[in-house]
Design a protein around this motif. Structure first.
Motif, PDB file in Angstrom:
ATOM      1  N   ALA A  78      50.236  44.899  40.048  1.00 40.65           N
ATOM      2  CA  ALA A  78      50.238  46.364  39.961  1.00 40.65           C
ATOM      3  C   ALA A  78      50.140  46.830  38.519  1.00 40.65           C
ATOM      4  O   ALA A  78      49.379  47.741  38.189  1.00 40.65           O
ATOM      5  CB  ALA A  78      51.504  46.922  40.614  1.00 40.65           C
ATOM      6  N   LYS A  79      50.902  46.192  37.628  1.00 34.03           N
ATOM      7  CA  LYS A  79      50.898  46.604  36.229  1.00 34.03           C
ATOM      8  C   LYS A  79      49.518  46.426  35.606  1.00 34.03           C
ATOM      9  O   LYS A  79      48.996  47.328  34.927  1.00 34.03           O
ATOM     10  CB  LYS A  79      51.934  45.799  35.451  1.00 34.03           C
ATOM     11  N   LEU A  80      48.910  45.274  35.845  1.00 31.00           N
ATOM     12  CA  LEU A  80      47.591  45.014  35.278  1.00 31.00           C
ATOM     13  C   LEU A  80      46.533  45.950  35.856  1.00 31.00           C
ATOM     14  O   LEU A  80      45.679  46.471  35.134  1.00 31.00           O
ATOM     15  CB  LEU A  80      47.189  43.555  35.522  1.00 31.00           C
ATOM     16  N   SER A  81      46.580  46.159  37.161  1.00 35.83           N
ATOM     17  CA  SER A  81      45.569  46.982  37.795  1.00 35.83           C
ATOM     18  C   SER A  81      45.687  48.448  37.373  1.00 35.83           C
ATOM     19  O   SER A  81      44.680  49.100  37.063  1.00 35.83           O
ATOM     20  CB  SER A  81      45.685  46.871  39.318  1.00 35.83           C
ATOM     21  N   LEU A  82      46.901  48.971  37.335  1.00 38.57           N
ATOM     22  CA  LEU A  82      47.090  50.351  36.903  1.00 38.57           C
ATOM     23  C   LEU A  82      46.699  50.531  35.442  1.00 38.57           C
ATOM     24  O   LEU A  82      46.195  51.584  35.038  1.00 38.57           O
ATOM     25  CB  LEU A  82      48.541  50.774  37.125  1.00 38.57           C
ATOM     26  N   TRP A  83      46.910  49.501  34.656  1.00 35.75           N
ATOM     27  CA  TRP A  83      46.604  49.554  33.231  1.00 35.75           C
ATOM     28  C   TRP A  83      45.103  49.428  32.965  1.00 35.75           C
ATOM     29  O   TRP A  83      44.523  50.209  32.198  1.00 35.75           O
ATOM     30  CB  TRP A  83      47.373  48.438  32.527  1.00 35.75           C
ATOM     31  N   LEU A  84      44.461  48.463  33.600  1.00 32.62           N
ATOM     32  CA  LEU A  84      43.085  48.127  33.250  1.00 32.62           C
ATOM     33  C   LEU A  84      42.048  48.668  34.225  1.00 32.62           C
ATOM     34  O   LEU A  84      40.856  48.700  33.905  1.00 32.62           O
ATOM     35  CB  LEU A  84      42.936  46.601  33.146  1.00 32.62           C
ATOM     36  N   ARG A  85      42.475  49.081  35.417  1.00 33.54           N
ATOM     37  CA  ARG A  85      41.545  49.686  36.370  1.00 33.54           C
ATOM     38  C   ARG A  85      41.816  51.168  36.570  1.00 33.54           C
ATOM     39  O   ARG A  85      40.996  51.880  37.123  1.00 33.54           O
ATOM     40  CB  ARG A  85      41.650  48.986  37.724  1.00 33.54           C
ATOM     41  N   GLY A 108      47.834  32.705  34.392  1.00 35.48           N
ATOM     42  CA  GLY A 108      47.303  33.380  35.570  1.00 35.48           C
ATOM     43  C   GLY A 108      47.137  34.866  35.342  1.00 35.48           C
ATOM     44  O   GLY A 108      46.130  35.471  35.736  1.00 35.48           O
ATOM     45  N   ALA A 109      48.140  35.477  34.687  1.00 36.00           N
ATOM     46  CA  ALA A 109      48.056  36.910  34.387  1.00 36.00           C
ATOM     47  C   ALA A 109      46.921  37.185  33.404  1.00 36.00           C
ATOM     48  O   ALA A 109      46.188  38.170  33.543  1.00 36.00           O
ATOM     49  CB  ALA A 109      49.381  37.398  33.815  1.00 36.00           C
ATOM     50  N   ALA A 110      46.753  36.297  32.414  1.00 39.09           N
ATOM     51  CA  ALA A 110      45.681  36.470  31.434  1.00 39.09           C
ATOM     52  C   ALA A 110      44.313  36.344  32.092  1.00 39.09           C
ATOM     53  O   ALA A 110      43.374  37.080  31.760  1.00 39.09           O
ATOM     54  CB  ALA A 110      45.831  35.444  30.316  1.00 39.09           C
ATOM     55  N   ALA A 111      44.196  35.417  33.050  1.00 35.64           N
ATOM     56  CA  ALA A 111      42.924  35.238  33.741  1.00 35.64           C
ATOM     57  C   ALA A 111      42.567  36.485  34.555  1.00 35.64           C
ATOM     58  O   ALA A 111      41.406  36.921  34.565  1.00 35.64           O
ATOM     59  CB  ALA A 111      42.993  34.011  34.654  1.00 35.64           C
ATOM     60  N   LEU A 112      43.557  37.062  35.237  1.00 35.32           N
ATOM     61  CA  LEU A 112      43.307  38.273  36.006  1.00 35.32           C
ATOM     62  C   LEU A 112      42.949  39.432  35.080  1.00 35.32           C
ATOM     63  O   LEU A 112      42.037  40.216  35.374  1.00 35.32           O
ATOM     64  CB  LEU A 112      44.529  38.632  36.846  1.00 35.32           C
ATOM     65  N   ALA A 113      43.652  39.546  33.948  1.00 41.73           N
ATOM     66  CA  ALA A 113      43.350  40.610  32.988  1.00 41.73           C
ATOM     67  C   ALA A 113      41.931  40.472  32.452  1.00 41.73           C
ATOM     68  O   ALA A 113      41.209  41.466  32.296  1.00 41.73           O
ATOM     69  CB  ALA A 113      44.354  40.581  31.843  1.00 41.73           C
ATOM     70  N   THR A 114      41.515  39.239  32.182  1.00 41.37           N
ATOM     71  CA  THR A 114      40.154  39.000  31.688  1.00 41.37           C
ATOM     72  C   THR A 114      39.119  39.435  32.718  1.00 41.37           C
ATOM     73  O   THR A 114      38.100  40.048  32.389  1.00 41.37           O
ATOM     74  CB  THR A 114      39.966  37.514  31.344  1.00 41.37           C
ATOM     75  N   THR A 115      39.387  39.117  33.984  1.00 39.90           N
ATOM     76  CA  THR A 115      38.492  39.544  35.055  1.00 39.90           C
ATOM     77  C   THR A 115      38.398  41.067  35.120  1.00 39.90           C
ATOM     78  O   THR A 115      37.310  41.637  35.223  1.00 39.90           O
ATOM     79  CB  THR A 115      38.980  39.002  36.411  1.00 39.90           C
ATOM     80  N   MET A 116      39.539  41.737  35.045  1.00 46.59           N
ATOM     81  CA  MET A 116      39.560  43.196  35.122  1.00 46.59           C
ATOM     82  C   MET A 116      38.833  43.826  33.938  1.00 46.59           C
ATOM     83  O   MET A 116      38.136  44.838  34.089  1.00 46.59           O
ATOM     84  CB  MET A 116      41.000  43.692  35.179  1.00 46.59           C
ATOM     85  N   LEU A 117      38.977  43.236  32.755  1.00 39.68           N
ATOM     86  CA  LEU A 117      38.327  43.790  31.572  1.00 39.68           C
ATOM     87  C   LEU A 117      36.813  43.665  31.640  1.00 39.68           C
ATOM     88  O   LEU A 117      36.091  44.366  30.924  1.00 39.68           O
ATOM     89  CB  LEU A 117      38.850  43.096  30.310  1.00 39.68           C
ATOM     90  N   GLY A 118      36.324  42.775  32.502  1.00 40.34           N
ATOM     91  CA  GLY A 118      34.890  42.621  32.676  1.00 40.34           C
ATOM     92  C   GLY A 118      34.302  43.551  33.720  1.00 40.34           C
ATOM     93  O   GLY A 118      33.086  43.557  33.930  1.00 40.34           O
TER      94      GLY A 118
END
Length: 210
Positions: A78-85, A108-118
């Protein structure tokens, strides 16, 4: 029994516990017989949705673990998605949080963040971040008193050219060094006269060493 766990997943950004499901089933049953003449399902579902959209779990990003504890997989998602999406996690991300332990690690969190940033959504989110960080909204307040030649349309160009500068930094994978030392900027037709460069077509922007 199928509706409640399905519809709650996206707004709550997690999978409901058995106790939560039972609570919502009770609420559904109340709505299904208290309200007529529409179908029992329509009224029960309506009451459930109303309750979910008023819940603090939907309205706020919650961290409900023990004090000092690491975020859960759902909380990380949730934190990553709300932040980066700029929105809650989608079903694929929720599946990742529910079905594996990948989000329980920093890698794992870094990998998901990298995906979202793309993703395309990240460009808009980063644009919004840079605008808030550097107060690009203040351009709208520029006023040249007693300067008859000043055009308020320049305010819009100043703002958009600043956004485009940071869009370029982000999409090209550049960093803080480029933010501070770059000599390249964007300009619109109205700004071209200030810089002494060839004006782009009206409504468009050009990039140049300034």
């Amino acid at each position: 029994a199928g509706f409640i766990p399905t519809v709650s997943r996206r707004p709550y950004r997690l999978t409901l516990t058995t106790a939560d499901l039972a609570t919502y089933m009770t609420l559904y049953n109340q709505g299904s017989w208290l309200m007529v003449p529409r179908s029992a399902f329509a009224y029960g579902a309506s009451l459930v949705i109303r309750a979910m959209l008023q819940s603090p779990v939907f309205l706020c990003r919650t961290d409900l673990g023990a004090k000092g504890a690491a975020l859960s997989s759902y909380e990380r998602a949730a934190k990553l998605s709300l932040w980066l999406r700029g929105t809650g996690p989608d079903d694929k991300t929720l599946d990742l949080a529910a079905g594996t332990a990948k989000l329980d690690t920093a890698d794992g969190a870094a990998a998901l963040a990298t995906t979202m940033l793309g993703e395309a959504a990240a460009i808009f989110v980063m644009r919004q971040f840079h605008g808030e960080w550097l107060h690009f909204g203040d351009y709208e307040q520029i006023s040249k008193v007693n300067v008859s030649t000043y055009k308020a349309s320049l305010n819009v160009e100043y703002q958009e050219s600043s956004y485009r500068f940071f869009d370029n930094i982000f999409t090209q994978g550049l960093g803080m060094k480029d933010v501070l030392l770059s000599t390249t900027g964007f300009y619109g037709a109205g700004m071209a006269a200030l810089y002494g460069v060839t004006a782009p077509a009206s409504g468009s922007y050009a990039q140049s060493d300034l």
